[in-house]
Enzyme design. Structure first.
Site, PDB file in Angstrom:
ATOM      1  N   ASP A  63      -3.705   7.613   4.886  1.00 14.59           N
ATOM      2  CA  ASP A  63      -3.190   6.273   5.164  1.00 14.59           C
ATOM      3  C   ASP A  63      -3.724   5.802   6.518  1.00 14.59           C
ATOM      4  OD1 ASP A  63      -1.774   3.961   4.920  1.00 14.59           O
ATOM      5  OD2 ASP A  63       0.177   4.851   5.375  1.00 14.59           O
ATOM      6  N   GLU A  64      -3.697   4.515   6.773  1.00  5.90           N
ATOM      7  CA  GLU A  64      -4.128   3.936   8.052  1.00  5.90           C
ATOM      8  C   GLU A  64      -5.528   4.435   8.449  1.00  5.90           C
ATOM      9  OE1 GLU A  64      -2.354   1.607   9.216  1.00  5.90           O
ATOM     10  OE2 GLU A  64      -0.221   2.022   8.904  1.00  5.90           O
ATOM     11  N   GLN A  70      -6.386  -4.354  11.022  1.00  2.00           N
ATOM     12  CA  GLN A  70      -5.253  -3.778  11.730  1.00  2.00           C
ATOM     13  C   GLN A  70      -5.657  -2.570  12.562  1.00  2.00           C
ATOM     14  OE1 GLN A  70      -1.360  -3.716   9.593  1.00  2.00           O
ATOM     15  NE2 GLN A  70      -2.572  -4.375   7.840  1.00  2.00           N
ATOM     16  N   ARG A 110       4.192  -8.502  10.813  1.00  2.00           N
ATOM     17  CA  ARG A 110       5.403  -7.687  10.661  1.00  2.00           C
ATOM     18  C   ARG A 110       6.554  -8.541  10.170  1.00  2.00           C
ATOM     19  NH1 ARG A 110       3.201  -3.942   9.420  1.00  2.00           N
ATOM     20  NH2 ARG A 110       1.436  -5.343   9.531  1.00  2.00           N
ATOM     21  N   LYS A 121       0.817  -1.214   0.000  1.00  2.00           N
ATOM     22  CA  LYS A 121       0.000   0.000   0.000  1.00  2.00           C
ATOM     23  C   LYS A 121       0.850   1.263   0.000  1.00  2.00           C
ATOM     24  CE  LYS A 121      -0.239   0.419   4.850  1.00  2.00           C
ATOM     25  NZ  LYS A 121      -0.474   1.446   5.776  1.00  2.00           N
ATOM     26  N   THR A 122       2.020   1.201   0.641  1.00  2.00           N
ATOM     27  CA  THR A 122       2.872   2.384   0.637  1.00  2.00           C
ATOM     28  C   THR A 122       3.296   2.715  -0.791  1.00  2.00           C
ATOM     29  OG1 THR A 122       3.687   1.708   2.793  1.00  2.00           O
ATOM     30  CG2 THR A 122       4.892   3.448   1.671  1.00  2.00           C
TER      31      THR A 122
END
Length: 778
Positions: free
Chosen positions: A247-248, A278, A643, A56-57
């Site tokens: 984002d997020e 998340q 992660r 996504k980044t």
DNA sequence: AAGAGATTTATTTTT
DNA sequence: TAAATCTCTT
């Protein structure tokens, strides 16, 4: 031993989203179809549901680059909101890399809070006029907020011991997150408790106002109020920001939603990326509905799912997926990967927290013998900051370099706050909290007790000046007016001395550089000479202050009158992760699960995977009336698992010290969802976990197929560290149950004597024995 | 007002 | 257990 995961290239499928320019096409190279669609769907509202490691980044950066490249907008027409400053910095760097420095100029990229301050700072006149905030306003951090709440509680005639300040603050923060003003909150209150909160809230807000300060929540709420009070302001931002990216998004709350939808209301080019699985900030009022209801809130919104994980091995993805599937509150979506299967996840039970730390450090030691791996590749994650202590001890003992992220921020360390208190009151003399802090903490405040302080406070109030100005005037040789504060003896001298120092420092500030001001402060407040340099602890403090000083040197290019304000702003809004460099001398990272969001490491250890810790006991207790609390804990576990790129270790302890008492550690209920086939387990969790056939059969096969480490232990002198202790009950693959009667520590191993129920006493080398520790009392 | 000594309290998570 | 807070003495 596998090294870091190989970068995975996406098969480039012919794309239906062919941009006009060749350069634009470059930005799509290596992206999968869904990613390309996310980059090229520039107009209208778009929601991207992005699983962990799904790129996504890259989508965000390439999209921004794409917008500019295709000539839709120049960079100053784009607003991108990230969760941390670090993420913002990194994304900016990547865009610069794609487009060059010039094309990125004017791009607004930062956290919600940074955006909020920016809006407030860009409109000083209106902010003063409509919101009553002077341009030198300060941003209060958590500790300042607690101090202020305490004062508010006392001020309304309650006892801070009965009315828990923390709880008040979280209620107030929750109210602000819903955009409820003190009076609105009071009106909506039902219980007596609500009423108390309301009264504290009112007082708290007026204290902030009087101190010319704002808290974190205000940074989001005040811009909205500004837009309401002065609609022309909003119009200017509407005109400016044609494209907005967030984002997020799963961790945004109500205010953030309102702010962003206000800003997006004209062009409606709102692009949000998030993953409901998340969402881990519910306690900060993050509202998962923002993401779940996005398409209802923004009709015509397009949803794009990124479901391919490019980060982790298949086993890690599988474990993550099995865990999160237990949740009910989620969008239906899957996560898959084309990556290699990888190693099984290691699940280990240790005798207690100390042994857990030893295991982790020993294992990292062993892994680091692989020259392809450095400390940077390894992270140890935990639920509560307190858990870092044992780990740190062990890392230090073993001489393995590490760094700790999360928990107490640098700027919240006592010594740093103490010195910053002076900086702050020089910048904003209305900041009474800082004045009091300086008096309490610095040598210059000696002899200045509550009595003297009250006298000066009253005097200053009577004269209509700030407390700071009161002290300064007090020390002037010629009294401003004849009425002096009611001071005598020790207090009088101390107050005058304090005032004199403040006066001198005030004269310096604004004319000298920040490092010079720092030197003057540590000198004149007596801090410097009060340090006992023989004490390791105080040396460490001084080292932190030296770090602060070198921080200040970065502001030497800024004009003296602006430097202080800018510096204080930066100290308020940086998170601990923000200062986390990507590569740094091979340091292993110790980090809370919350702080780890958005990061990735080839090797991840998650420690304390126990009921009471993960899930945290609070969530377990709430279970009966709020099962969702448990789901958030599970998401936190999911974040931790995902992660990891290549190797994942999960550990839990048979007993753990809580408040200095040993308590039995129960393996986390979340472990039950993990199939044994993905595990390399030496833990009770696999037995108690579930009745699943697969796991049962694993149990029947016994522990003989279980190796404590992925590589053979015999070739490895470091592998097993002290793990067993006399009195423990153990289970041996061949000999069955028994109790340890003796332990002899060998160089890197233990020789243990076990009294087996059926086979009598045996002498064993710990590292060669397939032993499992059983819970006490088995 | 300060320091010693007693006691009590606390652990989620963070911009 | 360790840090924070309270109490008592000087």
């Amino acid at each position: 031993m596998p090294g870091p995961a190989e970068p995975v290239t996406t098969p480039s499928t012919p794309s239906p989203f062919v941009p006009g320019s060749a350069a634009g096409r470059d930005l799509l190279r290596g992206l999968n179809v869904a990613q390309q669609e996310a980059v090229t769907t520039t107009e209208g509202p778009v929601i991207v549901v992005a699983g962990p490691g799904s790129g996504k980044t890259r989508v965000l950066t390439n999209r921004i680059a794409f917008l500019v490249q295709e000539g839709r907008v120049t960079a100053d027409g784009i607003l991108a909101v990230t969760f941390t400053n670090k993420a913002a910095r990194e994304m900016r760097g990547r865009i610069v890399h794609l487009l060059g420095e010039d094309a990125v100029r004017g791009l607004t990229m930062g956290t919600f809070h940074a955006l909020g301050v920016r809006i407030l700072r860009e409109n000083p006149g209106l902010v003063a006029d409509r919101l009553g905030l002077l341009p030198n306003f300060l941003i209060y951090d958590g500790a300042d907020q607690i101090d202020t709440v305490k004062r508010a509680i006392t001020a309304i005639g309650q006892d801070p011991k009965q009315v828990v300040p923390r709880r008040m603050l979280s209620r107030i923060s929750a109210a602000k997150s819903l955009l409820l003003s003190p009076s609105e909150f009071a009106a909506a209150g039902e219980t007596y408790d609500d009423e108390v909160v309301a009264r504290v809230y009112v007082k708290y807000q007026s204290l902030l106002q009087a101190a010319n300060a704002v808290d974190f929540d205000d940074l989001l709420g005040l811009p909205i109020r500004l837009f309401d009070e002065a609609p022309g302001t909003l119009a200017r931002y509407l005109q400016r920001y044609r494209y907005i990216l967030v984002d997020e998004y799963q961790d945004t709350n109500r205010v953030q939603y309102v702010l962003i939808s206000a800003l997006a209301s004209h062009w409606r080019n709102l692009f949000v990326v998030g993953d409901p699985d998340q969402s881990i900030y519910g306690w900060r009022q993050a509202d998962i509905r923002n993401i779940l209801d996005f398409q209802a809130e923004f009709p015509g919104a397009k949803r794009i799912d990124l479901e391919v994980n490019y980060r982790s091995t298949r086993r890690i993805v599988d474990v993550a997926d099995r865990v999160i599937r237990e949740n009910t509150q989620r969008l239906d979506r899957s996560l898959r990967t084309d990556n290699a299967e990888g190693e099984p996840v290691t699940l280990r039970e240790l005798a207690d927290g100390g042994h857990e730390a030893q295991f982790v450090v020993g294992e990292i030691r062993r892994l680091l013998r692989d020259p392809k791996l450095t400390g940077n590749d390894v992270a140890v994650m935990y639920r509560t900051t307190a858990q870092s202590r044992l780990l740190e001890q062990e890392f230090r003992r073993e001489g393995l370099p590490y760094r700790v992220v999360g928990g107490v921020r640098f700027y919240e360390r006592k010594e740093v706050k103490d010195i910053l208190a002076i900086f702050r009151l020089l910048h904003n003399p209305a900041d009474t909290i800082s004045v009091e802090r300086a008096i309490d903490a610095l040598p210059i405040g000696r002899g200045l007790g509550p009595k003297a302080l009250d006298a000066v406070r009253e005097w200053a109030a009577a004269r209509g000046t700030t407390l700071t100005a009161g002290f300064i005037d007090l020390a002037r040789p010629v009294a401003v007016d004849s009425a002096r504060p009611a001071l005598a003896g020790t207090g009088k001298g101390a107050a005058e001395r304090f005032g004199a120092v403040l006066g001198q420092l005030m004269d310096l500030s604004g004319s000298v550089s920040l490092p010079e001001l720092f030197d003057a402060i540590v000198e004149q407040t007596g801090y410097r000479s009060s340090l006992n340099l023989d004490s390791e602890e105080e040396m460490q403090r001084w080292a932190n202050l030296i770090e602060l000083r070198s921080d200040l040197e970065r502001y030497e290019s800024v004009s003296p009158e602006n430097a202080l304000g800018q510096y204080l702003e930066n100290t308020a809004l940086v998170a601990d992760v923000d200062s986390l460099p990507d590569e740094d001398g091979g340091l292993v990272t110790l980090i809370t699960l919350h702080s780890a969001k958005g990061l990735e490491y080839p090797v991840v250890f998650i420690v304390g995977v126990e009921d009471g810790l993960l899930p945290i006991s609070r969530a377990v207790e709430m279970e009966w009336d709020n099962p969702l609390a448990l789901e958030e804990e599970r998401r936190l576990f999911y974040v931790g698992i995902t992660r990891a790129r290549t190797l994942l270790y999960l550990t839990h302890a048979a007993t753990r010290q809580v408040y200095g008492r040993y308590q039995p550690g129960v393996p986390s209920r979340f472990l039950a969802a993990i199939p044994a086939s993905d595990l390399n387990a030496l833990s009770r969790a696999t037995r108690h976990g579930s009745r699943d056939r697969d796991r049962l059969s694993d149990r029947v096969r016994g522990t003989s197929n279980v190796t404590p480490f992925p590589t053979p232990a015999r070739a490895d002198p470091v592998a097993p560290r002290v793990t067993y202790a006399a009195g423990q009950h153990v289970f041996h693959a061949k000999f069955g149950e028994g109790q340890i009667t003796g332990v002899d520590d060998r160089r890197d191993d233990q020789e243990i004597v076990v009294d087996f129920k059926r086979h009598g006493s045996k002498r064993l080398m710990a590292s060669f024995s397939p032993l499992e520790i059983l819970p006490p009392g088995t």
